[in-house]
Design an enzyme around this catalytic site. Structure first.
Site: not given
Lengths: 465, 103
Positions: A394-397, A435
C-alpha cells in the site's frame, strides 16, 4: 592443549572465514558456498576453544550435552519455521545472542580468573569496562528483541506505545547506565553490576515499545547491529580476535541495513528511534474517504484485464506474507506466462517486515530471482506496462509521497504503479496502510480494487484465466 | 614505551568495521534476509566465551554459579548457531535462476 598464540591464529582464521561468508552473499550463486565458509569458521572456533581449555573432565560432557540440546532445538526451529515467520525468527535469534552475551559477561564477572582478568573484587579496569558494555548492550538487545518478536508475532499490538516524558525517561536511564558503570569501576561492587544489567533490560523494552509496525524493518536491522556490538564488547573482554572481528562485521552489517531501510522510507534514523510513527493517528482525512467513488471488481474482471495485457508487474507487500499468497501468486504468473504475457516483480526496499522479506517469500514459491527487481531497476518500466498487480502493498505505491509535501510519507521513494495503464489492487479493505495515510490510487479511474483475502483472490483469478 | 595490547585489538576491531562496511554494501538486496540470519549465526561465536566460562572453575565443583551461566549461554548460542546456519541454508537453496527453456 595448544598454545595461546596458535589458538589466536586459528581465531583470526575463523574471523576471515566469517568475512568470506558475508562476501558470498553478493550473489545467489556464491551464497551457498559462503554459508559453508561460515559453518567452517564456527567449527574451527569451537574446536580451538576446546583444545585451548584442554579440560576434558566431566564438565566437558555437560558442555557437549548442552551443545547438542541447543543445537537440536535450533535445527528443529530452522526446519519447521515457515518462511513468512522469518522476521520474528530473526528477532528471536537476536534476543538469544543478546542474552548469551549477558550470561558470558556475568560469568566473567563472577569468575574473572577463568579469562585472566584478575580476581573477584579486583578485576582489571579495562576488562570491567569492556564486560559492562558487552553486558549492557547485550541486555538491551535481549529485551528489545523480545518486544520486537512479540510485536511481529502479533502477541503485542503493533501500534506504538507512547507516554509523556518517555524520551526524558530513556535519557535518564541511559545516563544512569554510565553512572552505574563508573561506580562499578571505582568500587568493584556486585550491586552496581546487577543494577546496570537490570536498567539495560528496562531500556531495551522502553526503546522498542514506541516504534510502530511499519518501522519494524529498521528495528530488526538495528537490533542486528546491537547484537554485533554486544559480541564485540565481550570479544574485547575475552581478548578473542574471532569475536572482535565478528562483532564488528555484524555491527556494521546491521547499521548499513538500518540505513538502507530508513532511506527506503525517507525517514531519519533518529525519528524512527523516537518512535510514535504509524499508529492509528488521525490525519484528518477520514471524511474525504466516503465521498470518493471506488471501482471495485471481482476475480473475473481481474482475470480479464490480466489476460488481455501484454506485460504485467507484480508488486508484493506485507499483505501477501500475511495471507501466505506467494504460491497462489506464482500459479497465477505461470498461467499468465502460458499466454505469452511478460511478468516481472517489483520489490520495494521496505516491503514486508524485514530487509529482503519479499525476496525470500518469492524464492520460496520458486520464483526465479532474476525476475525480481529492486525499486531503482524497475521503476521506469511501469510507464510501458499494461497492468500493475499490487498484492498486499500500500504505502510503497502511494503517489502522495511525490506530490503532497504535507503528507507524513512525502519524499519516500515509491513504485510508480500509477503510470501503468491499469492497476489492480488486492486488499482486504480501503483502510490506510501502516503510515496511516490514505492512498489516492484507490480512487483513480484506472484502478480496480479487489477486496478479498490475497490468497483467495489470487486463486480465483487463476481459475478464471 | 610499549603499546598496550588493547590498542592492537582495537585496531583489528576498527579495520573489521571497515571490511564489514564494504562487504555488506556489496550484498545484493534480495539476499538481505539471509544476511540477517547468517550474521545472527556468526555472532553466536560468543559460544567461545561460554565454553571457557563453563569449563573453568576455581574449585572442584563443576557447577559454580559462573559455570551455570556458561552452560546456559552455551545452550542459547547453540540454538542460534544451528538455527541460524540451517535456516540460512534453507533459504539460499530456494534462490534459483530462471530455467533456460522458459526464455
Amino acid at each position: 592443549m595448544i598454545s595461546a598464540n596458535l589458538s589466536a591464529v586459528f581465531y583470526l582464521f575463523s574471523g576471515i572465514l566469517f568475512i568470506l561468508a558475508l562476501r558470498g552473499l553478493s550473489s545467489p550463486e556464491t551464497s551457498r558456498q559462503g554459508n559453508l565458509f561460515g559453518i567452517l569458521g564456527m567449527i574451527i572456533a569451537i574446536t580451538v576453544t576446546f583444545l585451548t581449555v584442554g579440560n576434558f573432565s566431566t564438565a566437558m560432557n555437560y558442555v557437549l550435552l548442552f551443545l547438542v540440546i541447543g543445537g537440536a532445538i535450533g535445527a528443529f526451529i530452522a526446519f519447521k519455521i515457515p518462511m513468512t515467520a522469518m522476521p520474528e525468527l530473526v528477532a528471536g535469534f537476536h534476543s538469544l545472542v543478546g542474552l548469551a552475551a549477558v550470561f558470558v559477561a556475568i560469568s566473567a564477572f563472577l569468575n574473572p580468573q577463568a579469562f585472566n582478568l584478575g580476581s573477584p573484587g579486583n578485576i582489571k579496569l579495562a576488562s570491567l569496562i569492556e564486560m559492562s558494555i558487552g553486558a549492557a548492550v547485550g541486555a538491551i538487545t535481549f529485551s528489545g528483541s523480545i518486544i520486537a518478536f512479540l510485536k511481529l508475532r502479533g502477541i503485542m499490538s503493533g501500534s506504538p506505545i507512547t507516554f509523556i516524558g518517555q524520551h526524558f525517561l530513556n535519557l535518564i536511564l541511559g545516563i544512569s547506565i554510565f553512572v552505574l558503570i563508573y561506580y562499578l569501576c571505582t568500587t568493584q561492587s556486585e550491586n552496581f553490576f546487577w543494577s546496570m544489567i537490570a536498567v539495560s533490560f528496562l531500556i531495551g523494552v522502553l526503546l522498542i515499545i514506541p516504534i510502530g509496525g511499519a518501522d519494524m524493518p529498521v528495528v530488526i536491522s538495528m537490533l542486528n547491529s546491537y547484537s554485533g556490538w554486544a559480541a564485540a564488547g565481550i570479544g574485547f573482554t575475552l581478548e578473542n580476535t574471532a569475536l572482535i572481528i565478528t562483532g564488528a562485521l555484524v555491527g556494521s552489517s546491521g547499521a548499513i541495513l538500518s540505513y538502507i531501510m530508513c532511506k527506503g522510507m525517507n525517514r531519519s534514523f533518529f525519528s524512527v528511534i523516537l518512535g510514535g510513527f504509524g499508529g492509528e493517528s488521525t490525519t484528518g482525512k477520514e471524511k474525504k474517504k466516503d465521498q470518493k467513488p471506488v471501482k471495485s471488481g471481482n476475480a473475473e474482471d481481474a482475470a480479464f484485464l490480466l489476460k488481455n495485457a501484454s506485460s504485467v508487474i507484480i508488486v508484493p507487500g506485507y499483505g501477501m506474507a500475511v495471507a501466505q499468497a506467494q504460491h497462489a501468486l506464482r500459479e497465477m504468473v505461470d498461467a499468465l506466462k502460458k499466454n505469452d504475457i511478460k511478468v516481472s516483480y517489483a520489490v520495494h526496499p521496505v516491503a514486508g517486515r524485514m530487509p529482503g522479506h519479499m525476496n525470500v517469500l518469492l524464492a520460496e514459491a520458486n520464483v526465479p530471482y532474476d525476475e525480481v527487481f529492486e525499486l531503482d531497476d524497475i521503476n521506469n518500466d511501469f510507464a510501458n506496462t499494461d497492468v500493475a498487480f499490487v498484492i498486499g502493498a500500500n504505502d510503497v505505491t502511494n503517489p502522495v509521497a511525490k506530490t503532497d509535501p504535507q503528507s507524513p510519507i512525502y519524499g519516500m521513494p515509491v513504485l510508480d504503479v500509477e503510470k501503468c495503464k491499469s492497476v489492480l489492487f488486492v486488499k482486504r479493505s480501503l483502510s490506510p496502510g501502516y503510515a496511516g495515510v490514505d492512498n489516492e490510487l484507490f480512487y483513480r479511474d484506472n484502478t480496480l480494487m479487489l477486496f478479498a483475502d490475497a490468497k483467495k483472490m489470487t486463486e480465483d483469478i487463476v481459475k478464471n484465466i | 614505551m610499549e603499546i598496550d595490547p588493547f590498542i592492537f585489538r582495537f585496531s583489528i576491531f576498527i579495520l573489521a568495521i571497515f571490511v564489514g562496511y564494504y562487504v555488506v554494501w556489496s550484498v545484493t538486496p534480495s539476499l538481505h534476509t539471509p544476511l540477517m540470519s547468517v550474521t545472527n549465526a556468526i555472532s553466536s561465536v560468543i559460544i567461545v566465551g561460554a565454553i571457557i566460562a563453563a569449563l573453568t572453575s576455581s574449585s572442584n565443583n563443576i557447577f559454580e554459579t559462573s559455570n551455570i551461566f556458561g552452560f546456559l549461554a552455551i545452550v542459547l548460542a547453540a540454538v542460534n548457531i544451528f538455527g541460524g546456519f540451517l535456516v540460512t541454508q534453507r533459504m539460499l537453496q530456494m534462490y534459483k535462476k530462471k530455467k533456460k527453456d522458459k526464455k
